[in-house]
Design an enzyme around this catalytic site. Structure first.
Site, PDB file in Angstrom:
ATOM      1  N   SER A  66      -0.935  -0.345 -18.318  1.00  0.00           N
ATOM      2  CA  SER A  66      -2.263   0.312 -18.391  1.00  0.00           C
ATOM      3  C   SER A  66      -2.482   0.796 -19.863  1.00  0.00           C
ATOM      4  CB  SER A  66      -2.643   0.869 -17.348  1.00  0.00           C
ATOM      5  OG  SER A  66      -2.063   2.333 -17.404  1.00  0.00           O
ATOM      6  N   GLN A  87     -18.034 -19.803 -19.958  1.00  0.00           N
ATOM      7  CA  GLN A  87     -16.888 -19.657 -19.267  1.00  0.00           C
ATOM      8  C   GLN A  87     -16.188 -18.111 -19.787  1.00  0.00           C
ATOM      9  OE1 GLN A  87     -13.947 -22.817 -18.532  1.00  0.00           O
ATOM     10  NE2 GLN A  87     -15.178 -23.846 -20.021  1.00  0.00           N
ATOM     11  N   ARG A  92     -14.866 -10.118 -17.964  1.00  0.00           N
ATOM     12  CA  ARG A  92     -15.919  -8.891 -18.006  1.00  0.00           C
ATOM     13  C   ARG A  92     -15.545  -7.692 -18.770  1.00  0.00           C
ATOM     14  NH1 ARG A  92     -17.142  -9.851 -11.548  1.00  0.00           N
ATOM     15  NH2 ARG A  92     -18.115 -12.080 -11.929  1.00  0.00           N
ATOM     16  N   GLN A  98     -23.357 -12.916 -29.101  1.00  0.00           N
ATOM     17  CA  GLN A  98     -23.416 -14.356 -29.288  1.00  0.00           C
ATOM     18  C   GLN A  98     -24.537 -14.712 -30.212  1.00  0.00           C
ATOM     19  OE1 GLN A  98     -23.084 -16.652 -25.802  1.00  0.00           O
ATOM     20  NE2 GLN A  98     -22.909 -18.469 -26.767  1.00  0.00           N
ATOM     21  N   ASN A 173      -9.719  -5.434 -25.082  1.00  0.00           N
ATOM     22  CA  ASN A 173      -8.415  -4.708 -25.433  1.00  0.00           C
ATOM     23  C   ASN A 173      -7.276  -5.674 -24.861  1.00  0.00           C
ATOM     24  OD1 ASN A 173      -7.672  -4.474 -22.506  1.00  0.00           O
ATOM     25  ND2 ASN A 173      -9.341  -3.131 -22.236  1.00  0.00           N
ATOM     26  N   HIS A 179      -4.469 -10.757 -19.663  1.00  0.00           N
ATOM     27  CA  HIS A 179      -5.037 -11.493 -18.771  1.00  0.00           C
ATOM     28  C   HIS A 179      -5.856 -13.012 -18.979  1.00  0.00           C
ATOM     29  CE1 HIS A 179      -8.446 -12.255 -15.265  1.00  0.00           C
ATOM     30  NE2 HIS A 179      -7.206 -12.151 -14.854  1.00  0.00           N
ATOM     31  N   ARG A 184      -6.297 -18.987 -19.410  1.00  0.00           N
ATOM     32  CA  ARG A 184      -6.877 -19.838 -20.114  1.00  0.00           C
ATOM     33  C   ARG A 184      -5.650 -20.648 -21.228  1.00  0.00           C
ATOM     34  NH1 ARG A 184     -11.693 -20.439 -17.965  1.00  0.00           N
ATOM     35  NH2 ARG A 184     -12.748 -18.352 -17.590  1.00  0.00           N
TER      36      ARG A 184
END
Length: 241
Positions: A66, A87, A92, A98, A173, A179, A184
């Site tokens: 963390s 995607q 989140r 954008q 971060n 993740h 991906r």
């Protein structure tokens, strides 16, 4: 209306003194004192970066990660489709800025052509025909809505395809990035976002190797495939095999 050929990923910024900041955050979890007093020693080199990296690596191997959330990276990305960004924004814990189809005139828009379509002449012809028709329809709607001035874009954009090229700035971060890479960089990820993830990971590894050296598809860290038999790509054995 060109085919967009090049995916472009540029690292704009990262948290200053990233290694020392992560080290300080980790140390505060296990240190009776106040890391604010330790901070000048970290920046001066009194506590070497090699020692800092060694400590971070050891603690991360225990599963405690963390504190790496205190460091973030910001990327500028172009040469991607709206299909990709739909995607991307599903990750989140991130910030996005954008290119707006409402305010930016998309006339003559560039588009991304999937390799599977480009490799079949008949499919490529159908695809290009549709892109030309979408561009023509967009232009006609702009003309019909000309009385609205620049606001004509906001309604004409409804006919733009997912293939339309886009540009986006992304900040994540380190924990969110790991993740993101686990999902991906996987061979089961869609080809376009996997290419993006691979380039982002390359930048992260150069900037902060102690955190990202073993980042990537989850199987690369686990040395087995976490999917079930129906979804594995076969690169690694399934758990228990």
């Amino acid at each position: 209306m060109p085919v967009v050929q090049n995916l472009d990923v540029r690292l704009l910024a990262e948290t200053p003194d990233a290694l020392s900041l992560i080290y300080a955050a980790f140390r505060q979890c296990y240190h009776a004192g106040f890391v604010g007093d330790m901070w000048p020693k970290l920046l001066s080199g009194e506590i070497s970066q090699d020692k800092q990296a060694e400590f971070i690596e050891k603690v991360m191997q225990s599963g405690h990660d963390s504190p790496i959330e205190h460091v973030s990276f910001t990327f500028a990305i172009s040469g991607v489709s709206r299909a990709l960004t739909h995607q991307l924004v599903r990750h989140r814990i991130a910030s996005y800025s954008q290119q707006s189809q409402r305010y930016v005139d998309a006339g003559g828009f560039g588009y991304i052509m999937p390799p599977a379509i480009a490799g079949i002449p008949e499919a490529k012809e159908v695809f290009e025909s549709f892109m030309a028709h979408a561009e023509e329809t967009y232009g006609k709607l702009q003309e019909l809505l000309a009385h609205r001035g620049k606001k004509s874009n906001e309604d004409a954009r409804f006919v733009l395809p997912n293939a339309a090229g886009s540009k986006i700035v992304v900040t994540m971060n380190c924990r969110s990035l790991i993740h993101f890479f686990e999902l991906r960089c996987c061979m089961r990820a869609q080809w376009e976002i996997r290419a993006l993830a691979d380039l982002m990971l390359k930048e992260c590894r150069m900037a902060l190797p102690v955190v990202f050296a073993v980042a990537g598809a989850k199987c690369e860290r686990l040395r087995y495939c976490p999917e079930n038999a129906a979804f594995t790509c076969g690169k690694y054995p399934l758990l228990g095999q």
